[in-house]
Design an enzyme around this catalytic site. Sequence first.
Site: not given
Ligand SMILES: NC(=O)c1ccc[n+]([C@@H]2O[C@H](COP(=O)([O-])OP(=O)(O)OC[C@H]3O[C@@H](n4cnc5c(N)ncnc54)[C@H](OP(=O)(O)O)[C@@H]3O)[C@@H](O)[C@H]2O)c1
Length: 257
Positions: A20, A72, A159, A163
Amino acid sequence: MTDSAATPLPSTRPVALVTGPTSGLGTAFARLLAERGHDLVLVARDEARLHALADELAGAYGVRAEIIAADLASEAGRDAVSERLAKGVDVLVNNAGFLTDGEFWDADLDLLRGQLGVNVTAVLELTHAALPPMRAAGRGTIVNVASVSGLFTGPASTYSASKAWVVKFSEGLAHKVAADGVRMVALCPGFMDTEFHPRGGQDVSGVPKHLWLDTAEVARTALEDAEKGRVVSIPGRRYRLWTTLDRLKPRRLVWRA
Ligand SMILES: NC(=O)c1ccc[n+]([C@@H]2O[C@H](COP(=O)([O-])OP(=O)(O)OC[C@H]3O[C@@H](n4cnc5c(N)ncnc54)[C@H](OP(=O)(O)O)[C@@H]3O)[C@@H](O)[C@H]2O)c1
């Protein structure tokens, strides 16, 4: 699925595989690891964005980047990544993940299965593939990106549950693999301004400014906490206080939240 046009690995530099990395926190991890002199294996679905990032990192830091375009949520996608991990990497960042909005009973079951596939099964399988070469080498780092919502009981139950699994999985394994020189940390960030909320259809316009975390800072904290041997990394003092206080609440108050 592996991009054969990319410069072949290995080189003398350590190698980090990040899932990701095409947006948000994953991009921050990829940049930070490249800055620290790691060659990269970048895994996501969007091939054009993977190429753009690989080119950017190669230009800025002189590192090599391999690309695996993989979904994934699918077994085939996870297998392709596991195959690469079995050859050995120094760092694995299980970062890909997504949120679903709305009521559980209305949600599309295939979407929820996909969420389990990305948020849980990929973490399980990729860690399983990465560990044997890391244990044999007597070193390695695995960052499993969870969330503060994995520490709370919240309305986004599938979700939060996914986690919570990541936290418990990492907590259970970390001390065992530490004996083999492998560091494992569950990263539990709060709100970050990425594509995560728009993709999940969640309105976060009411979230106060002081709760937003910077992705570069979150990635740095995770790697520093892993180096210190911490098993759970919660970036930001506010979130550390909040999660500590939540643990003291009677369960019946938590369930009504
Ligand atoms: N943003 C928040 O507030 C927050 C808070 C707590 C935890 N998190 C966690 O942090 C992590 C990163 O999230 P983010 O905030 O950076 O979100 P994001 O900007 O939406 O990025 C998500 C990434 O995951 C990839 N992804 C999604 N579905 C996928 C799949 N089926 N196969 C392969 N890759 C996939 C996407 O790439 P493609 O679309 O190119 O596949 C993208 O690179 C996640 O685990 C999320 O749960 C986020």
